[in-house]
Write a protein that holds these residues in place. Structure first.
Motif, PDB file in Angstrom:
ATOM      1  N   ASP A  68      -6.327 -21.661 -68.139  1.00  0.00           N
ATOM      2  CA  ASP A  68      -7.365 -21.523 -69.375  1.00  0.00           C
ATOM      3  C   ASP A  68      -7.678 -20.230 -69.528  1.00  0.00           C
ATOM      4  O   ASP A  68      -8.242 -19.483 -70.735  1.00  0.00           O
ATOM      5  CB  ASP A  68      -8.589 -22.026 -68.965  1.00  0.00           C
ATOM      6  CG  ASP A  68      -8.361 -23.467 -68.779  1.00  0.00           C
ATOM      7  OD1 ASP A  68      -7.781 -24.205 -69.729  1.00  0.00           O
ATOM      8  OD2 ASP A  68      -8.826 -23.997 -67.628  1.00  0.00           O
ATOM      9  N   THR A  69      -7.497 -19.241 -68.485  1.00  0.00           N
ATOM     10  CA  THR A  69      -8.049 -17.643 -68.448  1.00  0.00           C
ATOM     11  C   THR A  69      -6.884 -16.923 -67.699  1.00  0.00           C
ATOM     12  O   THR A  69      -6.592 -17.253 -66.446  1.00  0.00           O
ATOM     13  CB  THR A  69      -9.271 -17.306 -68.073  1.00  0.00           C
ATOM     14  OG1 THR A  69     -10.340 -17.897 -68.849  1.00  0.00           O
ATOM     15  CG2 THR A  69      -9.506 -15.744 -67.642  1.00  0.00           C
ATOM     16  N   THR A  98      -4.882 -19.111 -74.898  1.00  0.00           N
ATOM     17  CA  THR A  98      -5.492 -18.844 -73.580  1.00  0.00           C
ATOM     18  C   THR A  98      -6.260 -17.489 -73.755  1.00  0.00           C
ATOM     19  O   THR A  98      -5.939 -16.560 -74.347  1.00  0.00           O
ATOM     20  CB  THR A  98      -4.291 -18.624 -72.667  1.00  0.00           C
ATOM     21  OG1 THR A  98      -3.508 -19.728 -72.565  1.00  0.00           O
ATOM     22  CG2 THR A  98      -4.829 -18.504 -71.315  1.00  0.00           C
ATOM     23  N   ARG A  99      -7.289 -17.422 -73.032  1.00  0.00           N
ATOM     24  CA  ARG A  99      -8.171 -16.179 -72.833  1.00  0.00           C
ATOM     25  C   ARG A  99      -7.407 -15.374 -71.930  1.00  0.00           C
ATOM     26  O   ARG A  99      -7.081 -15.682 -70.967  1.00  0.00           O
ATOM     27  CB  ARG A  99      -9.496 -16.587 -72.229  1.00  0.00           C
ATOM     28  CG  ARG A  99     -10.574 -15.448 -72.363  1.00  0.00           C
ATOM     29  CD  ARG A  99     -11.860 -15.718 -72.072  1.00  0.00           C
ATOM     30  NE  ARG A  99     -12.186 -16.508 -70.550  1.00  0.00           N
ATOM     31  CZ  ARG A  99     -13.298 -17.096 -70.322  1.00  0.00           C
ATOM     32  NH1 ARG A  99     -14.052 -17.065 -70.876  1.00  0.00           N
ATOM     33  NH2 ARG A  99     -13.311 -17.536 -68.974  1.00  0.00           N
ATOM     34  N   ALA A 101      -7.604 -11.326 -70.271  1.00  0.00           N
ATOM     35  CA  ALA A 101      -8.335 -10.318 -69.945  1.00  0.00           C
ATOM     36  C   ALA A 101      -7.891  -9.420 -69.099  1.00  0.00           C
ATOM     37  O   ALA A 101      -6.870  -9.452 -68.247  1.00  0.00           O
ATOM     38  CB  ALA A 101      -9.752 -10.768 -69.198  1.00  0.00           C
ATOM     39  N   ASP A 148     -15.259  -7.381 -75.422  1.00  0.00           N
ATOM     40  CA  ASP A 148     -15.074  -8.812 -75.602  1.00  0.00           C
ATOM     41  C   ASP A 148     -14.647  -8.906 -77.079  1.00  0.00           C
ATOM     42  O   ASP A 148     -15.606  -8.901 -77.931  1.00  0.00           O
ATOM     43  CB  ASP A 148     -16.371  -9.617 -75.372  1.00  0.00           C
ATOM     44  CG  ASP A 148     -16.093 -11.260 -75.314  1.00  0.00           C
ATOM     45  OD1 ASP A 148     -15.085 -11.472 -75.763  1.00  0.00           O
ATOM     46  OD2 ASP A 148     -16.996 -11.681 -74.908  1.00  0.00           O
ATOM     47  N   GLN A 151     -11.033 -13.949 -77.481  1.00  0.00           N
ATOM     48  CA  GLN A 151      -9.925 -14.405 -76.996  1.00  0.00           C
ATOM     49  C   GLN A 151      -9.571 -13.289 -76.169  1.00  0.00           C
ATOM     50  O   GLN A 151      -8.875 -13.637 -74.714  1.00  0.00           O
ATOM     51  CB  GLN A 151      -8.672 -14.879 -77.687  1.00  0.00           C
ATOM     52  CG  GLN A 151      -7.584 -15.659 -76.970  1.00  0.00           C
ATOM     53  CD  GLN A 151      -6.377 -15.878 -77.777  1.00  0.00           C
ATOM     54  OE1 GLN A 151      -6.218 -15.592 -78.889  1.00  0.00           O
ATOM     55  NE2 GLN A 151      -5.362 -16.340 -76.943  1.00  0.00           N
ATOM     56  N   MET A 168     -17.964 -13.294 -68.494  1.00  0.00           N
ATOM     57  CA  MET A 168     -17.116 -14.534 -69.157  1.00  0.00           C
ATOM     58  C   MET A 168     -17.934 -15.756 -68.331  1.00  0.00           C
ATOM     59  O   MET A 168     -17.624 -16.758 -68.973  1.00  0.00           O
ATOM     60  CB  MET A 168     -15.766 -14.342 -68.510  1.00  0.00           C
ATOM     61  CG  MET A 168     -14.810 -13.192 -69.132  1.00  0.00           C
ATOM     62  SD  MET A 168     -12.996 -13.403 -68.858  1.00  0.00           S
ATOM     63  CE  MET A 168     -12.919 -12.263 -67.318  1.00  0.00           C
ATOM     64  N   ARG A 171     -20.531 -16.649 -70.425  1.00  0.00           N
ATOM     65  CA  ARG A 171     -20.132 -17.213 -71.594  1.00  0.00           C
ATOM     66  C   ARG A 171     -19.685 -18.815 -71.423  1.00  0.00           C
ATOM     67  O   ARG A 171     -19.737 -19.359 -72.437  1.00  0.00           O
ATOM     68  CB  ARG A 171     -18.873 -16.449 -71.991  1.00  0.00           C
ATOM     69  CG  ARG A 171     -18.714 -16.469 -73.543  1.00  0.00           C
ATOM     70  CD  ARG A 171     -17.588 -15.638 -74.011  1.00  0.00           C
ATOM     71  NE  ARG A 171     -16.455 -16.114 -74.029  1.00  0.00           N
ATOM     72  CZ  ARG A 171     -15.277 -15.596 -74.430  1.00  0.00           C
ATOM     73  NH1 ARG A 171     -15.361 -14.320 -74.979  1.00  0.00           N
ATOM     74  NH2 ARG A 171     -14.278 -16.061 -74.294  1.00  0.00           N
ATOM     75  N   ASP A 172     -18.944 -19.013 -70.200  1.00  0.00           N
ATOM     76  CA  ASP A 172     -18.541 -20.284 -69.809  1.00  0.00           C
ATOM     77  C   ASP A 172     -19.586 -21.265 -69.677  1.00  0.00           C
ATOM     78  O   ASP A 172     -19.687 -22.334 -70.028  1.00  0.00           O
ATOM     79  CB  ASP A 172     -17.448 -20.216 -68.813  1.00  0.00           C
ATOM     80  CG  ASP A 172     -16.212 -19.425 -69.176  1.00  0.00           C
ATOM     81  OD1 ASP A 172     -15.966 -19.289 -70.395  1.00  0.00           O
ATOM     82  OD2 ASP A 172     -15.412 -19.212 -68.146  1.00  0.00           O
TER      83      ASP A 172
END
Length: 336
Positions: A68-69, A98-99, A101, A148, A151, A168, A171-172
């Motif tokens: 997911d990340t 998908t995120r 970073a 940020d 995505q 993050m 945020r989640d």
């Protein structure tokens, strides 16, 4: 459970990798269950880490498609460029929503994959200029701890991986869960100021033998005094117009900007090395008033003089013992 894949490339910086790994690993839901499943993945089963040791990684690039990340830590300067397979896997993950970073100079990997084109991004302040030069389609912001874009996210130096991870998580899962993780990490949920407070602001280089060298040394010695353009031009034996033109030709900036930056640098040194009140430092650095000093300092450094001193004031051994009982702020730690 939210799946986090940390992409480990050759010569990975261990802290860049471990900071998000631990932060997400510590995160717990209100009922105590782990909130994230964190896995390391790499192109090969073994990866050399910066620092002289080898990591065994049991997941390949297929983990990016399952995550997911995806987090891309930075690598040492002598690291080889990311392979075509790695870049393709990142692009495929991005196309799937998908995120993704990056930590520190991991932003260069995202840039190589084309994931930062047309976006705002940051990286370690020392590498920001290089990122902007090599990838002109990216809007590089060197003064912030993280950016940020929804995505795609990027963070500054290694410690900023903690700031980005907590962002993050909030945020989640919301502020309560993020605050609990911040306590486990012994980190504030939000740090005051951005990366600007850690940047070493150098003057533009002046060619050896430049006619301005003696004048610039004179400016450094007279920062506490009133210094006008007319006085500088007269000292250089030129008209104000000619002096301003020559100054910009040789330094790349104006006399006023040079002077203001020199005064901020002097103030930073005094905040780090003395206990002088801010009002006295404003006078010593040549600012007309404490208010003008605070405004200029925040504009250049990104935080207040008081906050800067709390983070960077060096202590000798004896005062350090007193500071623990008096509650004074500790000296500086690693950069962002």
């Amino acid at each position: 459970m939210h799946a986090v894949a940390i992409l480990v490339l050759d010569h990975v910086v261990p802290f860049d990798m471990a900071a998000p790994q631990q932060t997400f690993g510590w995160t717990r839901l209100p009922d105590g269950r782990p909130a994230y499943r964190v896995r390391l993945c790499a192109e090969t089963p073994e990866v050399r880490a910066d620092g002289g040791f080898t990591l065994g990684v049991d997941r390949g690039l297929e983990a990016l498609a399952e995550a997911d990340t995806v987090i891309v830590p930075g690598c040492a300067p002598d690291a080889p460029p990311p392979s075509a397979r790695v870049l393709a896997a990142l692009r495929q993950a991005a196309e799937a929503g998908t995120r993704i970073a990056s930590v520190c100079v991991g932003a260069f990997v995202l840039a190589e994959a084309g994931l930062l084109d047309g976006l705002r991004a940051t990286t370690h302040w020392a590498a920001a200029g290089d990122l902007a030069r090599r990838f002109p389609r990216i809007e590089v912001e060197p003064d912030v701890l993280y950016v940020d874009n929804g995505q795609i996210l990027t963070s500054a130096g290694a410690a900023a991986a903690l700031d980005l991870s907590l962002h993050m998580i909030r945020r989640d899962l919301g502020s309560a869960v993020a605050a609990d993780t911040a306590r486990m990490s012994v980190m504030p949920l939000e740090r005051e100021g951005g990366q600007a407070q850690f940047i070493v602001h150098e003057h533009p280089p002046v060619p050896r033998g430049s006619t301005l060298e003696p004048l610039l040394e004179w400016i450094e010695d007279h920062l506490a005094h009133e210094v006008t353009l007319a006085a500088l031009a007269a000292r250089a034996g030129m008209s104000e117009r000619t002096f301003s033109r020559r100054f910009r030709e040789q330094t790349g900036t104006t006399p006023l900007q040079w002077l203001l930056r020199a005064r901020v640098r002097r103030a930073q040194y005094l905040l780090e090395s003395t206990d002088h009140p801010v009002e006295r430092i404003a006078r010593q650095a040549g600012f007309g008033s404490p208010t003008a000093f605070r405004e200029r300092f925040r504009k250049v450094v990104g935080t207040t003089p008081y906050a800067y001193r709390a983070a960077f004031h060096g202590k000798t051994a004896a005062p350090a013992v007193r500071s623990r009982t008096a509650g004074a702020a500790p000296g500086p730690g690693p950069g962002p």
